[in-house]
Enzyme design. Structure first.
Site, mmCIF file in Angstrom:
data_model
loop_
_atom_site.group_PDB
_atom_site.id
_atom_site.type_symbol
_atom_site.label_atom_id
_atom_site.label_comp_id
_atom_site.label_asym_id
_atom_site.label_seq_id
_atom_site.Cartn_x
_atom_site.Cartn_y
_atom_site.Cartn_z
ATOM 1 C CG ASP A 69 31.349 14.993 24.937
ATOM 2 O OD1 ASP A 69 32.293 14.376 25.077
ATOM 3 O OD2 ASP A 69 31.193 16.207 24.999
ATOM 4 C CG ASP A 85 33.426 15.950 21.947
ATOM 5 O OD1 ASP A 85 34.230 15.471 21.186
ATOM 6 O OD2 ASP A 85 33.681 16.906 22.634
ATOM 7 C CG ASP A 87 31.954 18.847 27.810
ATOM 8 O OD1 ASP A 87 32.931 18.412 28.150
ATOM 9 O OD2 ASP A 87 31.761 18.741 26.530
ATOM 10 C CG HIS A 145 37.277 21.997 25.988
ATOM 11 N ND1 HIS A 145 37.896 21.126 24.951
ATOM 12 C CD2 HIS A 145 37.918 21.762 27.021
ATOM 13 C CE1 HIS A 145 38.890 20.154 25.671
ATOM 14 N NE2 HIS A 145 38.653 20.768 26.840
ATOM 15 C CG HIS A 164 34.897 14.561 28.317
ATOM 16 N ND1 HIS A 164 35.156 14.428 26.816
ATOM 17 C CD2 HIS A 164 36.127 14.095 28.828
ATOM 18 C CE1 HIS A 164 36.653 13.939 26.680
ATOM 19 N NE2 HIS A 164 36.945 13.667 27.864
ATOM 20 C CD GLU A 198 36.555 19.504 21.407
ATOM 21 O OE1 GLU A 198 37.586 19.406 21.124
ATOM 22 O OE2 GLU A 198 36.284 20.226 22.487
ATOM 23 C CG HIS A 205 31.031 20.150 23.221
ATOM 24 N ND1 HIS A 205 31.067 18.878 23.625
ATOM 25 C CD2 HIS A 205 30.351 20.634 22.679
ATOM 26 C CE1 HIS A 205 29.940 18.619 23.278
ATOM 27 N NE2 HIS A 205 29.417 19.656 22.773
ATOM 28 C CG ASP A 232 35.548 13.429 23.153
ATOM 29 O OD1 ASP A 232 34.478 13.026 23.298
ATOM 30 O OD2 ASP A 232 36.042 14.556 23.658
#
Length: 299
Positions: free
Chosen positions: A122, A226, A126, A139, A124, A271, A99, A228
């Site tokens: 996402d 992302d 980030d 990332h 997260h 990702e 990312h 994830d």
């Protein structure tokens, strides 16, 4: 996006923003899963520009931020290519890669807009910095960087900063938030739909609120997705899986609603890690989500 618009595909095979290898093969995995063919079936003119060349780091691991020199060089290359594509009025579709690549992609995309909006899909946020991240993995920092917070050599990619305004960002699906990120989110007033809100409100309401919130104040919206963000059972081939994530069906609904709203002007899917995947399943999921975003319907 408009059917007559060309989709320009760029691969960003970068794994420098973190330690775990394999995510550099994400663009190839998505192409292998039939991405270009599926987009052509939808009636789009597709131009695949191949992959950005990524330099491998040397043996010096004493930097505060992991591989920062190489990340900067790769980000500059990506922003230049994205800028050139947008000058042709083409839709940028960037495939990752970790990312940290969004530092380069958004640097290129934001040049075209006065008020670029971003949907950060996402697990997260980030939004770490060198001071809040013990790992030094870039990332985990790109959204902060694009908001102008972080190492100056990262925040000024493309020759300007910041790329985004806090009020033009919506985070969806967050469930792993560090303390430093939590403080920055509150300080900047970032709109976040954590998994708590998704469960409580439902994805339809989350997306309706997101679309209304961004449509009123932006002149373009970039989707940074992302994989994830999805639950690991749905997308196992990611580097930083977090239990309790978004479902495959919820994600399709989200992207179908974005397609109907005709809100998205650029996108990246990041990702995907084939080494950690099962029979390229996560790349297949990514391709299915991309086609939903670009208008594929069940009927």
């Amino acid at each position: 996006m408009k059917k007559e618009q060309t989709i320009s595909v760029i691969g960003m095979p970068m794994d420098l923003g973190q330690k775990r290898r394999g995510v550099d093969m994400g663009p190839s995995a998505m192409r292998y899963a039939g991405l270009i063919e599926e987009l052509e079936k939808l009636g789009f003119n597709v131009r695949d520009y191949g992959d950005i060349a990524i330099d491998r780091p040397g043996s010096d691991d004493t930097q505060e931020l992991r591989n920062i020199k190489e990340v900067i060089e790769a980000s500059e290359k990506l922003q230049q290519q994205v800028t050139a594509i947008q000058e042709k009025d083409s839709f940028p579709l960037i495939l990752g890669g970790d990312h940290s690549m969004s530092i380069g992609s958004i640097a290129g995309i934001s040049k075209r807009y006065k008020n670029l909006g971003v949907i950060w899909y996402d697990a997260h946020p980030d939004m770490n910095t060198a001071e809040t991240s013990p790992s030094g993995n870039i990332h985990g920092m790109p959204l902060a960087v694009n908001l102008g917070v972080g190492h100056p050599k990262l925040t000024t990619i493309g020759g300007y900063a910041p790329k985004l305004k806090p009020e033009n960002v919506v985070i969806i699906g967050a469930r792993d938030i560090d303390e430093g990120e939590r403080e920055m989110i509150k300080r900047l007033g970032i709109k976040v739909f954590t998994m708590h809100e998704v469960d409580r409100l439902g994805m339809q309401r989350v997306m309706e609120d997101t679309i209304t919130y961004l449509a009123e104040k932006t002149d373009g919206v970039h989707l940074s997705l992302d994989l994830d963000g999805l639950d690991p059972q749905e997308a196992p081939g990611v580097g930083t899986p977090v239990l309790g994530g978004l479902t495959y069906r919820e994600s399709h609904l989200a992207l179908e609603m974005l397609a109907e709203a005709e809100l998205i002007t650029s996108a990246e899917f990041v990702e995907v890690n084939p080494i950690l995947d099962v029979k390229n399943h996560t790349a297949d999921v990514a391709v299915a989500l991309i086609t939903s975003l670009l208008g594929k319907k069940l009927l």
